[in-house]
Design an enzyme around this catalytic site. Structure first.
Site, PDB file in Angstrom:
ATOM      1  N   GLU A 155      -1.214 -14.556  44.743  1.00 34.60           N
ATOM      2  CA  GLU A 155      -2.536 -15.167  44.939  1.00 34.60           C
ATOM      3  C   GLU A 155      -3.524 -14.514  43.983  1.00 34.60           C
ATOM      4  O   GLU A 155      -3.747 -13.303  44.041  1.00 34.60           O
ATOM      5  CB  GLU A 155      -3.000 -14.963  46.373  1.00 34.60           C
ATOM      6  CG  GLU A 155      -2.122 -15.653  47.384  1.00 34.60           C
ATOM      7  CD  GLU A 155      -2.670 -15.503  48.781  1.00 34.60           C
ATOM      8  OE1 GLU A 155      -3.335 -16.432  49.258  1.00 34.60           O
ATOM      9  OE2 GLU A 155      -2.451 -14.452  49.399  1.00 34.60           O
ATOM     10  N   VAL A 156      -4.096 -15.311  43.127  1.00 33.73           N
ATOM     11  CA  VAL A 156      -5.069 -14.806  42.157  1.00 33.73           C
ATOM     12  C   VAL A 156      -6.458 -15.149  42.707  1.00 33.73           C
ATOM     13  O   VAL A 156      -6.803 -16.321  42.861  1.00 33.73           O
ATOM     14  CB  VAL A 156      -4.839 -15.455  40.776  1.00 33.73           C
ATOM     15  CG1 VAL A 156      -5.900 -15.000  39.783  1.00 33.73           C
ATOM     16  CG2 VAL A 156      -3.436 -15.116  40.270  1.00 33.73           C
TER      17      VAL A 156
END
Ligand SMILES: NC(=O)c1ccc[n+]([C@@H]2O[C@H](COP(=O)([O-])OP(=O)(O)OC[C@H]3O[C@@H](n4cnc5c(N)ncnc54)[C@H](O)[C@@H]3O)[C@@H](O)[C@H]2O)c1
Length: 318
Positions: A155-156
């Site tokens: 998850e960025v």
């Protein structure tokens, strides 16, 4: 594997996630330098990387000799040495906001000014870690699953102050090393991975508390049921492929029942027609209903591959 011209990756914190990141980057040809302040921990890092790589090799999940990959992992006792020539730094220290702020300040001091600084934080958002840094625009969260060399999603999560170019660079690098980066559009506690996990876990606890099922059987419902399908399609694709007519038909059939279950738990988040249309439009682009039967067949084939893997897993265990 040509590697020497690729920029180094700096890993700050060599616990279970730091070691797993070392495997992700090193197996894709990057040189990694890992810092951990604990001498006893530092001594174990390379052997742990080696053990985990041997296990991956026994399942044909790496393309190179284990030794060649380990050779690209250097362990150091000074944070500066880990980050001073890095183009990308991944922080994986303890989940403690004060500590992460301090670690980020140090990384900012010693890393090249162009380096991206990412944190593996599970729940603390980047705004709480890096807001006071001079170069906060190069900071963001890159939250992995555990372990990231087996769960490719990352998850960025940029803060409002993170530059778009930095977010893009982080996503590009993650793709290059075989990860499946997903951009989270705004900061939210727990991000998406742990929100989904939390929703399931909250309900699981309620069901055990209310005497509906034992903990063991609840895990079986997930392991032998929902989990097997979710291993090949997400919850939206599941709904889309479970009912002819896709998402709109599924919502029509199930929305009121799911709303009642939510109300029982004090939740009031109905699937409004607008929300259903938004989801339906995306699913229609991803899995057009014109080819619905084919997608259902592909889902089932993917589950057959997994069923075969499960069978050989049982054979190994016997
Ligand atoms: N374990 C998981 O399932 C998981 C999954 C995703 C993200 N994360 C996140 O990754 C981070 C690391 O988690 P972990 O499970 O590897 O923890 P861990 O306890 O295994 O490792 C943390 C490491 O940080 C080191 N450390 C302590 N102080 C430090 C400092 N000042 N600078 C650098 N390193 C320091 C410790 O010596 C230890 O080796 C946390 O933010 C955690 O929330 C964990």
């Amino acid at each position: 594997m040509a590697t020497d011209d690729l920029p180094t990756v700096g890993l700050v914190g060599g616990g279970s996630i730091g070691v797993a990141w070392a495997i992700v980057f090193a197996r894709s040809g990057r040189h990694v330098v890992v810092f951990d302040p604990e001498a006893s921990r530092r001594q174990r890092i390379r052997s742990e990387v080696g053990r985990r790589l041997e296990a991956l090799a026994s399942f044909d999940l790496i393309d190179e000799d284990v030794e060649g990959i380990i050779d690209r992992v250097l362990v150091v006792g000074e944070l500066a040495s880990a980050v001073e020539s890095a183009e990308y730094v991944q922080e994986s220290g303890p989940e403690n906001v004060e500590l992460k702020r301090q670690i980020f300040r140090e990384i900012e001091n010693f890393a090249p000014p162009t380096a991206v600084i990412a944190s593996s934080s599970s729940a603390i958002v980047c705004s709480d870690i890096a807001a006071d840094l001079v170069s906060r625009d190069r900071c963001l969260i890159v939250h992995p699953g555990n372990p990231p060399y087996l769960l490719p999603v990352a998850e960025v999560v940029p803060a409002p102050f993170t530059s778009e170019a930095v977010t893009r660079r982080a996503m590009d690098l993650l793709e290059q090393v075989g990860m499946s980066p997903v951009r989270v559009r705004r900061e939210i506690e727990g991000f998406v991975f742990n929100r989904l996990q939390g929703a399931v876990l909250r309900e699981a606890y309620c069901l055990v508390r209310d005497g509906v099922i034992s903990a063991t059987d609840l895990d079986r419902v997930m392991r032998d049921g929902l989990g097997r399908r979710w291993a090949v399609v997400g919850p939206f694709a599941t709904s889309h492929l479970n009912v002819a007519g896709g998402i709109p038909a599924h919502a029509q059939r199930m929305a009121s029942s799911y709303a009642r279950m939510g109300e029982e738990r004090g939740q009031d988040d109905p699937w409004t027609p607008e929300l259903v249309s938004t989801v339906a439009a995306e699913l229609e682009r991803m899995l057009p209903t014109g080819d619905w039967e084919r997608f259902v067949e592909e889902r089932d084939l993917a589950m057959m591959v997994l069923a075969r893997a499960r069978r050989s897993m049982r054979e190994v265990g016997e």
